[in-house]
Enzyme design. Structure first.
Site, PDB file in Angstrom:
ATOM      1  N   PHE A 244      -2.423  18.982 -53.228  1.00 32.93           N
ATOM      2  CA  PHE A 244      -1.109  18.490 -53.619  1.00 32.93           C
ATOM      3  C   PHE A 244      -0.713  17.409 -52.619  1.00 32.93           C
ATOM      4  CE2 PHE A 244       3.546  18.648 -53.881  1.00 32.93           C
ATOM      5  CZ  PHE A 244       3.717  18.579 -55.253  1.00 32.93           C
TER       6      PHE A 244
ATOM      7  N   ASP B  42      -2.583  27.002 -48.659  1.00 28.94           N
ATOM      8  CA  ASP B  42      -1.357  26.695 -49.377  1.00 28.94           C
ATOM      9  C   ASP B  42      -1.338  27.572 -50.629  1.00 28.94           C
ATOM     10  OD1 ASP B  42       0.558  25.648 -51.141  1.00 28.94           O
ATOM     11  OD2 ASP B  42       0.332  23.614 -50.375  1.00 28.94           O
TER      12      ASP B  42
ATOM     13  N   ARG C  85       0.347  20.360 -68.545  1.00 31.00           N
ATOM     14  CA  ARG C  85       0.241  21.655 -67.861  1.00 31.00           C
ATOM     15  C   ARG C  85       1.113  22.703 -68.556  1.00 31.00           C
ATOM     16  NH1 ARG C  85       1.050  21.671 -61.576  1.00 31.00           N
ATOM     17  NH2 ARG C  85       3.196  21.364 -62.275  1.00 31.00           N
TER      18      ARG C  85
END
Length: 393
Positions: free
Chosen positions: A128, A197, A368
């Site tokens: 990300f 993460d 998504r």
């Protein structure tokens, strides 16, 4: 050949047999909308609004500044203890404070200090963006270099120069999940620390930080944990590193005696040393209320339903979306989202949202669909696919 009617019946049967179906009633959701963006912003549990109103009225309004000594000050660690079981962490290793980006900065700098003489930070090549941005700045400030490497290649790419590897547990674009235990163990054999993460995995799939031997982890609480927009993030520091964890934001909230007002900082002996500034109490206590929906939830059932929702999405897509390309792996190495390739993704998602199917897209061409097992239904999955088919014809 399977028809839409067959799939409707199948979805109804799956929803009727769903052991987590009752959880949906705990959320404030419009039945006319099929919500697939819980991987960006989770839906609000119904009781949160009243709980926050009570905090404003009774604690802030009724008790005023006295509330700081009546539970507010300790809330970051207390709420962290509620999240700890969801990520497989024993007590005393997790604190809720600041944002994911801020916690990444703390953890990365601390990791370089725990590995002096090693001048390299490995970053998941598909990370990300904020993770990469923060890593670049940490490298600039500490005299390290950053190298972007595909997660699975990190063990053979790491070496005696590598201080820490930063990996996203679930890829935010494709939804692929990485093998935490295997990668952590392999990287440890090179002498590197590992920072995970968890933003797209916490509250979606089982996370076992202690069992995997993870050193450090961060994660947000406003996605699958349903903590609300801007809800504070969390920081995990393994017990073995706590007394050596030297984070760079030595703010008063992380001091061993914050109200002594000393001239020199002395880190708290426990996980509270991960704190920096004054906590955002309203957001923090909204998260605390939202976590009630997790009481008694079997994480095995959660994972099983998330995978089953994905399997049903694949099945519907295979039957109804001729030639569709799905970027998400079809095995169990995935999180709880399905990513469909669409060359005009922004326009397609806008059209889906107009028709009450709310997902999101990632440039340049990915639709998504987040699958939140606590409230997503099989009927909604079928609705998403049939609506997408209508748009393609």
């Amino acid at each position: 050949m399977t028809t839409v009617t067959d799939l409707v019946a199948e979805a109804a049967a799956l929803d009727a047999a769903d052991p987590l179906a009752h959880k949906r009633n705990e959320f404030d959701l419009d039945d006319g909308v099929a919500y697939f963006d819980g991987n960006s912003l989770g839906a609000p549990p119904k009781h949160v609004a009243d709980r926050v109103a009570a905090v404003v009225r009774e604690q802030w309004g009724g008790r005023l500044i006295r509330s700081w000594s009546e539970g507010w000050w300790e809330a970051p660690v207390r709420v962290g203890e509620r999240i700890a079981p969801l990520v497989g962490a024993a007590p005393g290793q997790l604190v809720v404070a600041d944002s994911t980006s801020v916690n990444l900065f703390k953890a990365l700098v601390a990791a370089t200090r725990l590995r002096p003489g090693r001048d390299e930070i490995l970053v998941d090549a598909d990370t990300f963006p904020t993770d990469g941005y923060i890593a670049d700045e940490v490298a600039r400030l500490t005299g390290r270099t950053v190298r972007r490497v595909v997660a699975e290649d990190m063990p053979r790419e790491a070496g005696e120069r590598t201080a820490v590897a930063l990996i996203n547990h679930v890829d935010y674009v494709t939804g692929r999940a990485h093998d935490m235990a295997t990668l952590t163990g392999a990287l440890h054999r090179t002498g590197a620390l590992v920072l995970w993460d968890l933003c797209h995995s916490v509250g979606a799939l089982p996370v076992e930080l202690d069992a995997a031997g993870v050193d450090l982890a961060v994660g947000c609480t406003y996605k699958f944990l349903n903590g609300g927009p801007g809800a504070p993030a969390f920081l995990y520091v393994a017990t073995k590193w706590l007394d050596k964890f030297e984070q760079p934001l030595a703010g008063w909230a992380g001091d061993s005696d914050p109200f002594a007002m000393r001239g020199a900082y002395e880190a708290n002996a426990g996980i509270a040393r991960g704190r920096a500034g004054t906590p955002d109490i309203l957001s923090l206590l909204a998260l605390d209320a939202a976590l009630d929906v997790w009481d008694g939830v079997d994480r095995g059932l959660l994972r099983a339903k998330g995978l089953a929702l994905g399997e049903f999405f694949f099945r519907c897509a295979d039957e109804l979306l001729d030639g569709a390309t799905i970027a998400t792996p079809r095995g169990e190495d995935r999180g709880h989202q399905i990513s469909v390739i669409d060359e005009d993704a922004a326009k397609t998602m806008a059209a889906l949202i107009e028709r009450g199917v709310i997902g999101d897209f990632r440039p340049p061409n990915v639709l998504r669909f987040g699958l939140a097992p606590l409230y997503t239904t099989y009927g909604e999955v079928l609705r998403a696919v049939t609506t997408l088919r209508e748009l393609r014809h």
